[in-house]
Design a protein around this motif. Structure first.
Motif, mmCIF file in Angstrom:
data_model
loop_
_atom_site.group_PDB
_atom_site.id
_atom_site.type_symbol
_atom_site.label_atom_id
_atom_site.label_comp_id
_atom_site.label_asym_id
_atom_site.label_seq_id
_atom_site.Cartn_x
_atom_site.Cartn_y
_atom_site.Cartn_z
ATOM 1 N N GLY A 99 1.063 -1.111 0.089
ATOM 2 C CA GLY A 99 -0.046 -0.130 0.044
ATOM 3 C C GLY A 99 0.857 1.387 -0.018
ATOM 4 O O GLY A 99 1.635 1.562 0.818
ATOM 5 N N ILE A 100 0.757 2.044 -1.023
ATOM 6 C CA ILE A 100 1.196 3.413 -1.251
ATOM 7 C C ILE A 100 0.250 4.597 -1.054
ATOM 8 O O ILE A 100 -0.863 4.382 -1.450
ATOM 9 N N ARG A 101 0.681 5.731 -0.978
ATOM 10 C CA ARG A 101 -0.192 6.870 -1.090
ATOM 11 C C ARG A 101 0.127 7.454 -2.384
ATOM 12 O O ARG A 101 1.112 7.738 -2.595
ATOM 13 N N VAL A 106 -4.754 8.909 -1.374
ATOM 14 C CA VAL A 106 -5.404 7.771 -1.234
ATOM 15 C C VAL A 106 -4.601 6.500 -1.262
ATOM 16 O O VAL A 106 -3.490 6.647 -1.743
ATOM 17 N N GLU A 107 -4.777 5.433 -0.464
ATOM 18 C CA GLU A 107 -4.002 4.317 -0.423
ATOM 19 C C GLU A 107 -4.312 3.587 -1.626
ATOM 20 O O GLU A 107 -5.458 3.203 -2.202
ATOM 21 N N TYR A 108 -3.293 2.979 -2.403
ATOM 22 C CA TYR A 108 -2.882 2.296 -3.458
ATOM 23 C C TYR A 108 -2.246 1.102 -3.413
ATOM 24 O O TYR A 108 -1.134 1.063 -2.941
ATOM 25 N N ILE A 109 -2.917 -0.049 -3.479
ATOM 26 C CA ILE A 109 -2.149 -1.399 -3.561
ATOM 27 C C ILE A 109 -1.437 -1.549 -4.760
ATOM 28 O O ILE A 109 -2.084 -1.734 -5.869
ATOM 29 N N THR A 110 -0.261 -1.745 -4.806
ATOM 30 C CA THR A 110 0.545 -1.837 -6.261
ATOM 31 C C THR A 110 0.161 -3.211 -6.795
ATOM 32 O O THR A 110 0.088 -4.229 -6.130
ATOM 33 N N GLN A 151 6.490 5.607 -7.631
ATOM 34 C CA GLN A 151 6.022 4.422 -7.194
ATOM 35 C C GLN A 151 7.088 3.579 -6.348
ATOM 36 O O GLN A 151 7.134 3.170 -5.421
ATOM 37 N N LYS A 154 8.169 4.959 -3.047
ATOM 38 C CA LYS A 154 7.293 4.859 -2.037
ATOM 39 C C LYS A 154 7.352 3.383 -1.606
ATOM 40 O O LYS A 154 7.096 3.020 -0.415
ATOM 41 N N VAL A 158 7.798 2.141 2.370
ATOM 42 C CA VAL A 158 6.752 1.792 3.101
ATOM 43 C C VAL A 158 7.303 0.355 3.638
ATOM 44 O O VAL A 158 7.005 -0.189 4.789
#
Length: 203
Positions: A99-101, A106-110, A151, A154, A158
């Motif tokens: 999960g990155i911002r 918004v949190e986005y799951i790569t 990306q 980040k 994380v």
């Protein structure tokens, strides 16, 4: 035989240079490279100023949509130097999705990606951005099919590591190879589209 209407280049973008020809900031620019690009040349798929490596330049405005907005995602491979030693658990976390911002907080799951520990690539020249040799660090090879803003930086942050150096080495089969920092290579049109695995949308 008619000459192609567009021209295609790759460069090895050095660090501390933005992926553009004009800026209001005091930064390195593509126009600082020792090469006379034709009018209308622009970068495809930018690298941030600290990142290095493969950057596509072309006079063909269609390439951005063909490469990054088509139905089939295209692989991009990076060499990444991070501080400290990376565990197998962290590798799996990066591979499976993390999960990155992103924009708007918004949190986005790569998406799942390929991540491996590699020896320091011998072809790379030393740079101050890189971790000192006597300090624990790890080189990763990461292959993604997406490119959110910062990306990779980040993702590794994380996962508990700081990205010290980031070098893009290929997009599909279009490779940086032994092109030196600041170097420019022109690629013939048919070969350009073949290596990127996209169709020439001239029609």
């Amino acid at each position: 035989m008619p000459q192609p209407s567009h021209r295609y280049f790759i460069i090895n973008k050095p660090p501390n240079m933005v992926s553009q020809f004009v800026s209001t900031d005091e930064v390195g620019l593509l126009g600082d490279l020792d090469f006379e690009f034709p009018e209308g040349t622009h970068a495809i798929g930018r690298l941030d100023s600290h990142s290095e490596g493969l950057l596509i330049l072309t006079t063909n405005k269609r390439v951005t949509n063909l490469l990054f907005m088509g139905e089939v995602p295209h692989k991009r491979t990076y060499w990444v130097n991070v501080g400290h030693l990376v565990s197998e658990q962290t590798l799996q976390l990066l591979r499976n999705g993390i999960g990155i911002r992103v924009k708007g907080g918004v949190e986005y799951i790569t998406n799942p990606c390929e991540v491996e520990i590699i020896p320091r690539p011998a072809i790379l020249t030393k740079h101050k951005n890189e971790t000192y040799e006597n300090i624990p660090n790890t080189w990763l090879e990461m292959t993604l099919t997406e490119g959110k803003f910062h990306q990779i930086r980040k993702m590794v942050r994380v996962a508990g590591h700081r990205c010290k150096r980031l070098v893009r080495v290929s997009i599909e089969e279009l490779e940086l190879g032994d092109l030196p920092p600041g170097g420019v290579r022109e690629i013939e049109e048919t070969e350009f589209f073949r290596l990127l695995k996209i169709k020439n949308g001239q029609s």
